[in-house]
Scaffold this active site. Structure first.
Site, short mmCIF file in Angstrom:
data_model
loop_
_atom_site.label_atom_id
_atom_site.label_comp_id
_atom_site.label_asym_id
_atom_site.label_seq_id
_atom_site.Cartn_x
_atom_site.Cartn_y
_atom_site.Cartn_z
CG HIS A 72 -1.76 -1.04 1.13
ND1 HIS A 72 -3.26 -0.87 0.63
CD2 HIS A 72 -1.95 -2.25 1.63
CE1 HIS A 72 -3.95 -2.15 0.65
NE2 HIS A 72 -3.07 -3.14 1.34
CG ASN A 145 -7.89 -4.04 1.08
OD1 ASN A 145 -7.19 -3.31 1.35
ND2 ASN A 145 -7.51 -5.46 1.16
CG HIS A 336 -2.33 -1.17 14.90
ND1 HIS A 336 -2.44 -2.41 14.44
CD2 HIS A 336 -2.16 -1.57 16.36
CE1 HIS A 336 -2.17 -3.45 15.36
NE2 HIS A 336 -2.09 -2.44 16.44
CE1 TYR A 359 -2.37 -4.71 9.25
CE2 TYR A 359 -2.27 -2.60 8.30
CZ TYR A 359 -2.72 -3.81 8.16
OH TYR A 359 -3.24 -4.26 7.00
FE1 HDE Z 1 -2.48 -4.70 5.47
N1 HDE Z 1 -0.62 -4.13 6.00
N2 HDE Z 1 -2.00 -6.58 6.06
N3 HDE Z 1 -4.26 -5.80 4.87
N4 HDE Z 1 -3.16 -3.03 4.76
C1 HDE Z 1 -0.35 -2.70 5.72
O1 HDE Z 1 0.90 -1.44 7.41
C2 HDE Z 1 -0.98 -6.78 6.61
C3 HDE Z 1 -4.86 -6.84 5.05
C4 HDE Z 1 -4.42 -2.61 4.28
O2 HDE Z 1 -3.00 3.58 4.09
C5 HDE Z 1 0.84 -2.43 6.45
O3 HDE Z 1 1.28 0.68 7.67
C6 HDE Z 1 -0.85 -8.31 7.07
C7 HDE Z 1 -5.93 -7.04 4.85
C8 HDE Z 1 -4.56 -1.15 4.04
O4 HDE Z 1 -1.34 3.35 5.58
C9 HDE Z 1 1.46 -3.85 7.14
C10 HDE Z 1 -1.88 -8.63 6.54
C11 HDE Z 1 -6.64 -5.71 4.53
C12 HDE Z 1 -3.22 -0.86 4.39
C13 HDE Z 1 0.37 -4.57 6.68
C14 HDE Z 1 -2.52 -7.74 5.83
C15 HDE Z 1 -5.44 -4.95 4.56
C16 HDE Z 1 -2.29 -1.88 4.78
C17 HDE Z 1 2.18 -2.05 5.37
C18 HDE Z 1 -2.23 -10.22 6.55
C19 HDE Z 1 -7.94 -5.38 4.30
C20 HDE Z 1 -2.88 0.56 4.30
C21 HDE Z 1 2.19 -0.38 5.84
C22 HDE Z 1 -2.49 -10.81 8.06
C23 HDE Z 1 -9.31 -5.58 5.44
C24 HDE Z 1 -3.04 1.53 5.25
C25 HDE Z 1 1.50 -0.12 7.13
C26 HDE Z 1 -2.47 2.94 4.97
C27 HDE Z 1 -1.13 -1.91 5.34
C28 HDE Z 1 0.04 -6.09 6.87
C29 HDE Z 1 -3.90 -8.06 5.24
C30 HDE Z 1 -5.32 -3.43 4.31
C31 HDE Z 1 2.63 -4.31 6.73
C32 HDE Z 1 0.27 -8.84 7.82
C33 HDE Z 1 -6.97 -8.21 4.92
C34 HDE Z 1 -5.49 -0.23 3.71
O5 HDE Z 1 1.57 -3.48 8.37
#
Ligand code: HDE
Length: 666
Positions: A72, A145, A336, A359
């Site tokens: 993202h 999402n 987060h 997060y």
């Molecule tokens: Fe994320 N995701 N994600 N994700 N995600 C990140 O956090 C992660 C998942 C989502 O505009 C990271 O600050 C794991 C689902 C958005 O700043 C990180 C898993 C959904 C954004 C991370 C998921 C999301 C992130 C990268 C599986 C929808 C951007 C940078 C367990 C429900 C937020 C950060 C923004 C961002 C980890 C799965 C949505 C690495 C480990 C499911 C919208 O922490």
């Protein structure tokens, strides 16, 4: 922006820095007398180490970039506010959901997943839709999402999934898309990804803008009321400006014509006062309904069909203010899933559980230490008091002798707060079981809901999806990957597998293995959404001399209908004098507009104008042709009797032309 008592904006206001009428100083406050030349020994001599201003300026510049988000990375955000329609205390004790008179400040960041910070906006990808509510009880982040399901079921697979999706490590290609071998290899080898991939290959993977997207919390969360009763809940954002998507060809052209297409749309809509709006929706079930469905409610690859569990719309969010500084706000915002407030809690969804670790952890390297909560955009409005101390970039000057709990020296302050007075208490779910590393059997149907999704789409949408699969799998180099991917499709839908197999040049799988599913959830089609005219755009193509009065008449109709518009001519100068136009055939592109109006003075149409209009026509957009221009279109591909083409001299013909936003039957 609308009148409101927006505490967050007041808080941010205090941090703003304005350099107007200020002397340049060093970072240590010394006024600078010269900022053009560094200090040298003689005119042409070496630069001196004692030039502290030069050294400081360069040192700071050298470190201006911070690591982009690991996923993202490409995103854009805005401020706004949320108001609940009615007191929801039957379901939750959350203060911002139980006080309809309260306005809660929010910050939203939209994003793509795969691409780096500079990648184009219009790639095929899932979009992030992350909302931070600055409530009076602390921050609540809904990190969702624009698709309701995710690609994996267990967080332990997230690094694998992301490694497969991201540009391939040996050549860092492709940027911003999933049309490559490792992604499709992952799809073929990890069938739990099937349903989410169907969403990504559908029109949802190429949204027209951020304003017209749905948002989903994906996981099952919990609402808990004051009495301690809990409800399972799925969160939704329903866009009040409708749901629209690009056409794939259009999206690809836009990569080049305007890499910032989505951020520009959001920014300009807000600047203009056409504030994007969404309703927050809850799908809720009681704990005793947990096992009533043919899917596991803890499985993040499953939707709750809206025809079985309707979405209750509980409040409205309006985005009404652009940021002052993208780095300070949009780049430094740290969302987060673990930021919850009393009345909102987690479930045992294994994907959600893993996110609860990731997060905050990721911010340590991205924002340089554990004090990222003190960055203005991340600060709650409800105040922060605890015994956490020190670390990099500490901004607070904590007073007093004690920084531990319990203490006698400071009367045991800061103190804890019982649940009844607003202290967060985790829901006391009963849990028992053996420690095991295994996926629940109830998570193992990977195909039924993918089929449900496909079936729920209109014919045109299904065709787009089939072409999306053909494009993406067709881009793979490995025949093995292509064949395996098609074999997976065969488990969902035989006809789709046959179509794609033929397009990408692999064998049609021998046996028909498609899953049987007669369920349908017609909510899932784009056409279910009411779409207002507001925020749509018209390009008026000028051929020859058109008098200013005519153009002003068009402008008036467009403004009255809150349409965005541009007059597109050969030379900006000819038009700007009369009606304030800036677009020319070289600066504008048909893909940037939702419709065209073709005007002519009776002389031959410009070749550029015909190309422009033909592309609009190809992308199924409304076309209005003046009587004079209609006589000159004989050799073009535009058929005057086709659906969505109107021959008329009336400026308001555009309103009729927008009866549909795309004419798929053309
Ligand atoms: Fe994320 N995701 N994600 N994700 N995600 C990140 O956090 C992660 C998942 C989502 O505009 C990271 O600050 C794991 C689902 C958005 O700043 C990180 C898993 C959904 C954004 C991370 C998921 C999301 C992130 C990268 C599986 C929808 C951007 C940078 C367990 C429900 C937020 C950060 C923004 C961002 C980890 C799965 C949505 C690495 C480990 C499911 C919208 O922490």
């Amino acid at each position: 922006m609308t009148e409101s008592n927006n505490k967050k904006l007041e808080q941010l206001e205090e941090q703003k820095k304005n350099n107007d009428n200020q002397a340049i100083t060093t970072n240590h406050g010394v006024k600078v007398s010269e900022d053009e030349n560094s200090l040298t020994a003689g005119d042409r001599g070496p630069t001196l180490l004692e030039d502290f201003h030069f050294r400081e300026k360069m040192m700071h510049f050298d470190h201006e970039r911070i690591p982009e988000r690991v996923v993202h990375a490409r995103g854009f955000g805005a401020h706004g506010e949320f108001k609940v329609y009615e007191d929801m205390s039957e379901y939750t004790q959350a203060d911002f959901l139980t006080h309809p008179e309260k306005t809660t400040p929010v910050f939203v960041r939209f994003s793509t997943v795969q691409g780096s910070k500079g990648s184009p906006d219009t790639v095929r990808d899932i979009r992030g839709f992350a909302t931070k509510f600055y409530t009076d009880e602390g921050n609540f982040d809904l990190v969702g999402n624009n698709a309701p399901v995710f690609f994996i079921q267990d967080a332990i697979k997230f690094p694998d999934f992301v490694h497969a999706l991201k540009p391939e490590p040996h050549n860092e290609m492709p940027q911003g898309g999933s049309a490559h071998d490792t992604f499709w290899d992952f799809f073929a080898q990890n069938p739990e990804s099937t349903h989410a991939v169907f969403w990504a290959m559908s029109d949802r993977g190429i949204p027209k803008n951020y304003r017209q997207m749905e948002g989903f919390g994906v996981h099952t969360f919990r609402l808990v009321n004051k009495e301690g009763q809990s409800y399972f809940v799925k969160f939704h954002w329903k866009p009040l400006h409708g749901l629209e998507s690009l056409v794939w060809d259009e999206a690809q052209i836009l990569h080049g014509k305007d890499v910032d297409f989505h951020r520009k749309d959001l920014y300009e809509s807000i600047e203009k006062g056409d504030y994007p709006e969404w309703e927050l929706g809850f799908q809720m079930i009681t704990p005793d309904q947990e096992f009533d469905f043919d899917f596991d409610i803890l499985d993040p690859t499953k939707i709750w069909p809206e025809d079985q569990i309707p979405v209750k719309r509980v409040g409205k969010m309006t985005l009404n203010r652009n940021v002052d500084n993208v780095f300070a706000e949009t780049e430094q915002v740290a969302f987060h899933t673990g930021h919850v407030v009393p009345g909102i809690d987690f479930t045992n969804d294994p994907l959600l559980q893993g996110r609860l670790f990731s997060y905050t952890d990721t911010q340590i390297s991205r924002l340089g230490g554990p004090n990222f909560n003190q960055i203005p955009i991340n600060r709650p409005v409800s105040g922060v008091h605890n015994n956490q101390r020190d670390a990099m970039h500490q901004m607070s000057i904590h007073q007093g002798q004690t920084s531990y709990h319990k203490n006698g020296l400071n009367n045991n302050e800061p103190h804890t707060t019982p649940k009844e007075e607003g202290g967060y208490e985790h829901y006391q779910e009963k849990v028992e079981g053996h420690k095991v590393r295994q996926r629940s059997e109830s998570f193992k149907d990977y195909y039924s809901q993918a089929k449900l999704y496909k079936n729920s789409l209109t014919e045109a949408e299904q065709q787009h999806m089939a072409d999306g699969f053909s494009f993406e799998i067709g881009k793979c180099k490995s025949v093995m990957v292509k064949q395996n991917a098609v074999n997976q499709l065969n488990k969902v839908d035989r006809q789709l597998a046959e179509y794609v197999a033929q397009n990408v040049g692999v064998d049609v799988p021998e046996n028909n293995e498609e899953v049987q599913s007669d369920a349908s959830d017609s909510q899932l089609t784009l056409e279910k959404f009411d779409i207002p005219l507001l925020g749509h755009s018209v390009a008026v193509l000028i051929n020859g001399d058109i008098d200013a009065k005519t153009l002003k008449d068009y402008a008036e109709v467009f403004s009255n209908n809150r349409l965005n518009f541009a007059f597109v001519g050969q030379h900006a100068k000819d038009l700007t004098e009369e009606v304030g136009i800036t677009e020319t055939y070289s600066t504008a592109s048909s893909t940037i507009f939702d419709s065209v109006v073709i005007l002519s003075d009776g002389n031959e149409l410009l070749e550029e104008a015909i190309d422009f209009a033909e592309l609009s026509y190809k992308h199924k957009k409304p076309v209005v042709v003046s009587e004079v221009a209609s006589k000159l279109l004989n050799h073009s591909k535009i058929q005057l009797d086709a659906p969505g083409v109107i021959v008329s001299d009336k400026p308001d013909a555009i309103v009729d032309a927008f009866e549909r936003f795309r004419y798929w039957s053309r």
